[in-house]
Design an enzyme around this catalytic site. Structure first.
Site, mmCIF file in Angstrom:
data_model
loop_
_atom_site.group_PDB
_atom_site.id
_atom_site.type_symbol
_atom_site.label_atom_id
_atom_site.label_comp_id
_atom_site.label_asym_id
_atom_site.label_seq_id
_atom_site.Cartn_x
_atom_site.Cartn_y
_atom_site.Cartn_z
ATOM 1 C CB ALA A 1 2.882 9.055 -6.820
ATOM 2 C CG MET A 2 3.527 10.540 -12.493
ATOM 3 S SD MET A 2 2.834 11.290 -13.983
ATOM 4 C CE MET A 2 4.103 10.893 -15.193
ATOM 5 C CB CYS B 1 8.713 8.690 2.244
ATOM 6 S SG CYS B 1 7.975 9.653 0.915
ATOM 7 C CB CYS C 1 14.978 12.405 -2.046
ATOM 8 S SG CYS C 1 13.723 12.592 -0.769
ATOM 9 C CB SER D 1 6.803 7.097 -11.126
ATOM 10 O OG SER D 1 7.738 8.093 -11.453
#
Lengths: 414, 407
Positions: free
Chosen positions: B6-7, B101, B199, B13
């Site tokens: 996951a980037m 999340c 975010c 990451s």
């Protein structure tokens, strides 16, 4: 990881063939701004005009002056839609703008932007195959033709490949005295197009969809069409489009168009045969799969678009990519994210089905062996994607806890 | 192994994905599109979710030489994280959306899809470590860099999830080391600023963002004795422990600052008091989960308590505590030592801290540790005052929000 690759994304861009590449690179080595007055400038102008003449002939323009070079389809669409609207609504008497619901964003977003500046935008509906509802167009024109600046209808849809009734649309437009713009970016080179015979005011085409370079396109603009420029400068192209002319791009565009149109009936028949083989192969491999858009002659010869119920388009694309096939999940936004396509939704498809689509577009390099390899890969990719499920469905961990009554925290209840 | 990295577009990451590839895994990078309407360019201290961040991630994946995709989880993210965040706040609670999340998107929806698509694990750039016990079961431990340790926000992971987690930078000595490695690898994100903000709140102004989503009803601010001290524009924009933004008409009798000590969404009342009123030493949690095997010595009732440490915020100090299981309030237990592996169960977790804590708000997560090992977590549902001598939580009056939570 990917040993062999097969390209099924010709509608996004199609590879340049050797003769086009040779014409392009040869031209890149030559100097001379075609607007310059010296010998090299004049020579460049000659080569540019030869390309213009060739494109005019291939697209059925009445004269080379009706071909305006642009940086591509998007710019051509913008000049047509914005330019026609501004010129025709200069006295604020014709604020209406009619566009089909399945137009490319280059037209649709431009129309929306004009709507934000006072245009009255009417979106014309399509049927479940993605084909324009001519009765709706007729009704709009009967109702308010005198207040309408322009109509914009594409020749063929980029997602589902549906050919549009542009000849009939052009007749209606002409009968009501409203200019018609045709976005022929996908269709040019694949279906016969005769700009003069259609009697449209404007038509957008681009090079890279038919094996030319990216960055060059053209707007066919009838001699009597009134268009306000959307960007200003030296006025190189009929005082409508400014900017130094790209001779190499124009020459390569003409070469690619020549190749695409040369033996079009035979080539497109062969392409359509491969297309139908792919459709039949997928339908046999995955009985639940459904073709979107018209069957047979009503669609672009190289276009296949399928819905695989229960599969997320992202998962399908991942699976095909990993298996060596370049496919498309439909319309990609700037972030490269798959969104339910507005074209599919306009066709009445559910959001879930619209999220489960995959587009395969064939072109001059596609072989029967590639089609068969893709057909062979379909069951595995689809089974895997189906196992991965839909993002909108319940996740596995939640289903696993179903035997326990959930204790919702807060109002959302999850 | 086949690893899905996951980037986010951030440096952690990026290095995690590169290390996974170096370790010989077959790595595919994926950027999660979590926002339906992503911004074009990164602003402020948000570290993900704009198109620029997605491009950064793609660029790094290209440099590593791994395939890269953007997957749209925006719908799931909206339902499970954003809507949950709003709902929790509207109940007067203070949720942690990053934990949500992790719990529902990265290590649930994404992990599910990864496994179905033939991957063995999901790798992320979290500072935490998965350690195998001699018996082979996975344990979650703190990252080596205590300043960056992110084991708290991973406390929601269960054993089955840990089986498929890879944290390639968790054993790094410091963030600086990760940045240096990113620079060495030529990643353009090497000097990208750390992200701190939520975010999905564009400018970091959570209060203003919430005001847009939750109808604000003006209400009263009262002191501990019920006397009206002022008015507020909406109770849910207050958090227990908050000091600023109270705009009280009368100063406190003792002249000391006052803090929010309670938020009652139903009566739309904000209660304030002195700092001493914030001290709590008994916490009751719901939605308990265990990070791998639950502690063997843990049982039901205070007599079967375990010694551990409890941490109530991502970067607060852990404090020594005793913890034990309470009754199942919403359903009868399946067995005497029924320990739910999934969140929405009514198993209560009681914690008594050795020293009082301040600023504990319902909705916050408490994570239990033993040394560096994460034992598990629960969502704080109610607290009991330190002054009151720490009566058993079950005998406390039901605080705001608890009713809704335990229906």
């Amino acid at each position: 990881m990917f040993a062999v690759r097969a390209y099924f994304d010709h509608a996004a861009t199609s590879p340049m063939q050797a003769d086009v590449l040779a014409a392009y690179t040869a031209e890149l080595t030559r100097v001379g701004n075609p607007s310059a007055l010296h010998a090299d400038g004049q020579a460049a102008r000659m080569r540019l005009e030869a390309a213009r003449e060739e494109l005019a002939e291939l697209a059925g323009a009445g004269s080379p002056s009706e071909v305006l070079f642009t940086s591509g389809g998007t710019e051509a669409d913008n000049i047509a839609v914005q330019g026609l609207w501004r010129a025709r609504n200069a006295q604020a008497a014709r604020p209406r703008l009619l566009v089909s619901a399945v137009e490319h964003p280059a037209v649709l977003e431009t129309a929306e932007a004009l709507a934000a500046r006072g245009a009255e935008l009417a979106i014309l509906p399509v049927d479940s195959a993605g084909v324009l509802d001519l009765a709706a167009l007729e009704a709009e024109l009967a109702d308010s033709a005198e207040r309408t600046a322009l109509i914009s209808v594409m020749a063929a849809n980029n997602e589902v490949g549906a050919l549009q009734p542009i000849a009939r649309a052009a007749e209606l437009a002409r009968a009501h005295g409203v200019p018609l713009h045709i976005d022929a970016v996908q269709a040019f080179g694949q279906v016969p197009l005769d700009f003069s015979a259609l009697g449209a005011a404007a038509m957008s085409i681009t090079a890279h969809k038919l094996g030319g370079p990216v960055g060059v396109g053209a707007l066919l603009l009838a001699r009597d069409a009134e268009v306000a420029p959307v960007q200003f400068g030296g006025g190189q192209e009929r005082a409508v489009r400014s900017g130094t002319l790209d001779v190499a791009g124009a020459v390569a565009f003409a070469a690619a168009a020549r190749a695409a149109c040369a033996d079009r009936p035979q080539r497109t028949a062969a392409l359509a045969a491969l297309r139908d083989r792919l459709i039949a192969g997928i339908e046999a491999a995955v009985p639940q799969a459904r073709l979107s858009g018209p069957a047979g002659p009503g669609r672009l010869p190289g276009s296949v678009h399928m819905v695989f119920p229960g599969c997320e388009a992202d998962s399908l694309l991942f699976g095909f990519d990993a298996a060596g096939f370049d496919t498309s999940a439909g319309s990609a936004c700037a972030a490269g994210v798959n969104r339910p396509s507005s074209v599919l939704l306009a066709m009445g498809m559910s959001e879930t089905d619209a999220r489960s689509a995959q587009r395969f577009t064939l072109g001059p390099t596609t072989t029967g062996a590639e089609v068969d390899a893709l057909i062979a890969a379909v069951p595995g990719v689809v089974a895997q994607a189906r196992a991965a499920g839909m993002v909108s469905a319940e996740p596995a961990w939640r289903a696993a806890s179903a035997e326990r009554p959930a204790t919702p925290t807060g109002a959302v209840g999850r | 192994m086949r690893v899905l990295a996951a980037m986010s577009g951030g440096v952690d990451s990026a290095v995690a994905a590169a290390r996974a590839a170096d370790a010989g895994h077959e790595v595919v990078g994926v950027h999660l599109a979590l926002n339906r309407m992503p911004g074009t360019l990164r602003t402020g201290s948000r570290g993900c979710c704009t198109i620029e961040d997605s491009r950064d991630a793609a660029r790094v994946a290209g440099m590593i030489g791994i395939p890269f995709y953007v997957w749209d989880f925006s719908e799931r993210f909206k339902e499970d994280v954003v809507d949950d965040f709003i709902a929790e706040y509207s109940q007067g609670r203070t949720p942690n959306p990053c934990m949500r999340c992790n719990e529902r998107i990265k290590f649930a929806a994404l992990l599910d899809r990864a496994l179905a698509l033939g991957f063995d694990a999901v790798a992320t750039g979290h500072y935490a470590e998965v350690v195998r016990t001699p018996a082979g079961s996975p344990e979650l431990h703190r990252g080596h860099d205590m300043n960056k340790d992110q084991s708290y926000v991973l406390g929601v992971l269960t054993g089955p999830q840990l089986e498929h987690c890879l944290f390639p930078i968790g054993a790094s000595a410091a963030k600086a080391e990760v940045r240096a490695e990113a620079a060495e690898r030529g990643f353009p994100v090497a000097s990208k600023p750390d992200s701190y903000d939520i975010c999905f709140v564009p400018d970091g102004d959570t209060k203003a963002w919430l005001a847009d989503k939750i109808p604000m009803r003006p209400g009263l601010i009262r002191d501990e004795d019920g006397a009206v001290l002022g008015e507020h524009e909406g109770a849910m924009s207050f958090t227990v422990g908050q000091r600023r933004g109270l705009s009280l008409e009368r100063p406190a009798v003792d002249g000391r600052p006052r803090y929010v000590t309670g938020v009652d969404a139903r009566s739309n009342t904000v209660t304030v008091g002195g700092r001493a009123a914030l001290f709590v030493d008994a916490l009751t949690g719901i939605r308990t989960s265990w990070c791998g095997e639950p502690p063997a010595d843990l049982g039901r009732g205070e007599g079967a308590a375990i010694e551990c440490e409890v941490q109530i915020r991502a970067h607060s100090e852990p404090v020594p505590a005793r913890a034990w299981l309470g009754a199942c309030e919403s359903e009868p237990p399946a067995s005497e030592f029924d320990v739910p592996a999934v969140r929405p169960a009514g198993q209560l977790l009681h914690v008594r801290t050795a020293e009082p804590l301040t600023g504990v708000a319902p909705g916050q997560t408490m994570v239990l540790y033993r040394g560096t090992r994460v034992l598990g977590q629960a969502t704080i549902d109610r607290t009991a005052r330190w002054e009151e001598g720490g009566a058993a939580p079950a005998q406390q009056p039901e605080p705001a929000g608890a009713g809704a939570a335990l229906d």
